[in-house]
Write an enzyme that holds these catalytic residues in place. Structure first.
Site, PDB file in Angstrom:
ATOM      1  N   ARG A  99       9.403 -16.987   1.572  1.00  0.00           N
ATOM      2  CA  ARG A  99       9.089 -17.806   0.398  1.00  0.00           C
ATOM      3  C   ARG A  99      10.062 -17.577  -0.757  1.00  0.00           C
ATOM      4  O   ARG A  99       9.926 -18.169  -1.819  1.00  0.00           O
ATOM      5  CB  ARG A  99       7.645 -17.573  -0.031  1.00  0.00           C
ATOM      6  CG  ARG A  99       7.250 -16.117  -0.198  1.00  0.00           C
ATOM      7  CD  ARG A  99       5.739 -15.955  -0.176  1.00  0.00           C
ATOM      8  NE  ARG A  99       5.317 -14.564  -0.193  1.00  0.00           N
ATOM      9  CZ  ARG A  99       5.154 -13.815   0.895  1.00  0.00           C
ATOM     10  NH1 ARG A  99       5.421 -14.321   2.080  1.00  0.00           N
ATOM     11  NH2 ARG A  99       4.736 -12.567   0.801  1.00  0.00           N
ATOM     12  N   GLU A 121       0.607 -16.671  -0.831  1.00  0.00           N
ATOM     13  CA  GLU A 121       1.016 -15.837   0.308  1.00  0.00           C
ATOM     14  C   GLU A 121       1.434 -14.458  -0.212  1.00  0.00           C
ATOM     15  O   GLU A 121       1.231 -13.446   0.449  1.00  0.00           O
ATOM     16  CB  GLU A 121       2.166 -16.501   1.085  1.00  0.00           C
ATOM     17  CG  GLU A 121       2.252 -16.054   2.537  1.00  0.00           C
ATOM     18  CD  GLU A 121       3.219 -16.885   3.385  1.00  0.00           C
ATOM     19  OE1 GLU A 121       4.435 -16.790   3.170  1.00  0.00           O
ATOM     20  OE2 GLU A 121       2.757 -17.623   4.268  1.00  0.00           O
ATOM     21  N   LYS A 125      -2.464 -17.614  14.147  1.00  0.00           N
ATOM     22  CA  LYS A 125      -1.379 -17.880  15.107  1.00  0.00           C
ATOM     23  C   LYS A 125      -1.758 -17.336  16.477  1.00  0.00           C
ATOM     24  O   LYS A 125      -1.578 -18.005  17.496  1.00  0.00           O
ATOM     25  CB  LYS A 125      -0.087 -17.181  14.661  1.00  0.00           C
ATOM     26  CG  LYS A 125       0.638 -17.810  13.515  1.00  0.00           C
ATOM     27  CD  LYS A 125       2.007 -17.134  13.408  1.00  0.00           C
ATOM     28  CE  LYS A 125       2.625 -17.306  12.051  1.00  0.00           C
ATOM     29  NZ  LYS A 125       3.832 -16.510  11.867  1.00  0.00           N
ATOM     30  N   LYS A 139      13.558 -18.266   9.695  1.00  0.00           N
ATOM     31  CA  LYS A 139      14.001 -16.880   9.557  1.00  0.00           C
ATOM     32  C   LYS A 139      13.885 -16.155  10.902  1.00  0.00           C
ATOM     33  O   LYS A 139      14.816 -15.513  11.354  1.00  0.00           O
ATOM     34  CB  LYS A 139      13.159 -16.198   8.483  1.00  0.00           C
ATOM     35  CG  LYS A 139      13.522 -14.755   8.257  1.00  0.00           C
ATOM     36  CD  LYS A 139      12.704 -14.153   7.117  1.00  0.00           C
ATOM     37  CE  LYS A 139      12.908 -12.654   7.064  1.00  0.00           C
ATOM     38  NZ  LYS A 139      12.128 -12.005   6.008  1.00  0.00           N
TER      39      LYS A 139
END
Ligand code: F6P
Length: 545
Positions: free
Chosen positions: A267, A352, A511, A206
């Protein structure tokens, strides 16, 4: 919305819960021969049986009140109307548009999105048809034998799960393969099994900034370019993304990019261009049937009253166990080998989405939110973790999923599989009393102290909750229904809990830190300040390289 705990229905449910404390499900069944009829519902050949729960009609009435008071219907309508319900990212949530009919306008900021949606659908169809027919080939003109989707999270789990689930519908198509992990072993396996000239790589991201995906995509491109030349590599890559600039910067021609939009959550994206690998693997008609199935569940979710609404019922029951019975986990148990990746897919969708500890408004929650979800296909799970579900100290509500007909029939296998499914839900519900155990052991000739010592180990408390989803066969339409059922279930839970189910800030910190540590590991940056554990691990890693 304020705290769900201050809603009148919450207090009523807490009181009602006390009245059910000592009630065994066996007695609920014994007292009502119509319990299955009352507490199950079907939509065509898709059935939800929720009768094996610690509930009465009153429970369901109160849970529906809670959902109403929490604004489930209002928020559902806002989602379908394209309102900005993902508040922390300031976005609409419109994956439902991806499976809506082209001629039913869905407006976002006054503009109908269906034109763009339909145009991407048509492009996907043409591309999938051409790849399957061998008309869109690689640089050497050879038909693609393997289509490798490189993506992670929502850009992997949905398509990977669906391609496996619909394996019986893949005749004539290339092999779908999926690479998600940044561990080079994943891509190396693909290199070992495929040939550059017959491989098409779909780079699915994405954002087109995800480290794992870009690292894998660059390595795959090198592999193709080394074999066929830089020029040729372009014929072996397409992109699925919302980020045209990054796709161009990677070296994929914008004409080879299939777009989608920021109002499609990762998702929830398998219905978008992210589903290209599905359309290629099973054909565009089957992909369309998958969308139709999801749309059918959307219609049901929009139209059915909460008391007769499958996603609402599953969501409300999850709240019931999580917030009123202190359940922390939820098992998803498909009795279908083709759904081997379904629990992994749902883990992202549910965990999530609903693994949050602040409300939409940013206030800390003082109630449990999303459960830990896990599962494996039956009957494998029976020989692994079911022991804990049957006799452990924790309450683990479970969803059993199965088909009346197998898509891969073989002798009596399917009947035996189904027998196990039904037996497990019955066993969880009924349990086995000490008296029953004694009678069984006595019938086998045991007696006295030996018998008494054996009894406690063989008692099953029962009254352990489960839902069963039974359908005729796992075809694309049914799978679409099943996935959308869980999407909307997740929505219902999140709405009752008052959280934003559509953001995922919780994945960011790791991250960020990985970026710093990666620079330390390759020596491009001096060692940063770390706690002693992280420091020690980094040092040992460098020493052992
Ligand atoms: O795990 C975080 C996440 O942002 C997911 O929500 C998403 O599905 C995944 O990473 C992949 O993101 P992208 O499609 O942008 O590469």
């Amino acid at each position: 919305m304020g705290a769900p705990t201050s809603l009148p229905a919450w207090a009523a449910l807490a009181r009602h819960r006390e009245t059910l404390a000592g009630v065994h499900m066996r007695d609920l069944f014994a007292g009502d021969g119509e319990r299955f009829r009352r507490l199950s519902l079907a939509r065509g050949d898709f059935l939800l049986d929720y009768s094996k729960n610690r509930i009465t009609a009153e429970t369901m009435r109160l849970l529906a009140n809670l959902a109403r008071e929490a604004g489930v219907q209002r928020r559902r309508d806002a989602m379908f109307a394209g309102e900005c319900i993902n508040v922390s990212e300031n976005r609409a949530v419109l994956h439902v548009a991806l499976r809506a009919p082209a001629d039913r306008p869905i407006r976002l900021d006054g503009t109908d999105v269906m034109g763009e949606v339909e145009s991407v659908r048509q492009r996907m169809r043409r591309f999938a048809d051409m790849v399957r027919a061998g008309k869109r080939t690689g640089a050497t003109g050879r038909k693609f034998a393997d289509v490798v989707n490189i993506g992670i999270g929502g850009s992997d789990l949905g398509p990977a799960m669906v391609c496996e689930a619909l394996a019986p519908f893949r005749a004539g198509g290339p092999n779908p393969r999926f690479v998600s992990n940044i561990d080079g072993a994943a891509l190396r396996d693909v290199f070992a099994a495929c040939r550059p000239e017959t491989s098409l790589f779909i780079v699915a991201s994405k954002t087109f900034t995800t480290l794992e995906t870009l690292t894998n995509a660059h390595s795959a491109r090198r592999w193709v370019a080394d074999a066929l030349g830089e020029e040729a590599a372009g014929k072996h890559f397409v992109a699925l993304s919302t980020n045209l600039d990054a796709v161009r910067a990677f070296g994929i021609d914008p004409d080879e990019m299939f777009p989608f939009w920021d109002w499609v959550g990762g998702r929830y994206s398998l219905w978008s261009a992210i589903g290209l690998s599905i359309a290629i693997a099973v054909g565009a008609d089957n992909f369309a049937a998958l969308l139709d199935g999801a749309r059918d569940m959307d219609d049901h979710f929009r139209e059915a009253p909460l008391e007769a609404n499958m996603p609402a019922i599953l969501g409300m029951l999850s709240v019931w166990y999580g917030n009123f019975w202190d359940a922390h986990t939820h098992a998803v148990l498909p009795y279908d080998q083709r759904l081997a990746r379904f629990a992994a897919f749902l883990q992202q969708m549910e965990m999530e989405s609903n693994g949050k500890s602040v409300t939409e408004g940013g206030a800390p929650v003082a109630w449990q939110t999303g459960p830990v979800l896990f599962g494996e296909p039956g009957t494998n799970g029976q020989h692994a973790f079911y022991q804990l579900i049957h006799q452990g100290t924790r309450l683990i509500p479970a969803d059993f999923i199965g088909a009346a007909r197998s898509q891969s029939p073989l002798g009596k296998h399917h009947q035996l599989l189904a027998a196990n499914l039904f037996a497990q839900t019955e066993a969880l519900m009924r349990g086995k009393t000490a008296a029953e155990v004694r009678a069984e052991l006595a019938a086998r000739g045991m007696s006295g102290a030996a018998l008494e010592a054996a009894v406690p180990h063989r008692v099953f408390s029962g009254s352990r909750p489960s839902n069963t989803i039974l359908y005729r066969a796992l075809d694309p339409f049914t799978l679409g229904r099943l996935i959308a059922l869980y999407e909307h279930k997740t929505f219902v839970e999140g709405t009752i809990w008052g959280i934003d189910s559509f953001d995922q800030w919780g994945v960011e910190l790791g991250k960020q830190l990985a970026g710093t540590i990666a620079a330390e590991l390759d020596g491009s940056k001096p060692p940063a300040a770390h706690d002693s554990s992280t420091r020690g691990l980094i040092d040992r890693f460098r020493e052992w390289r």
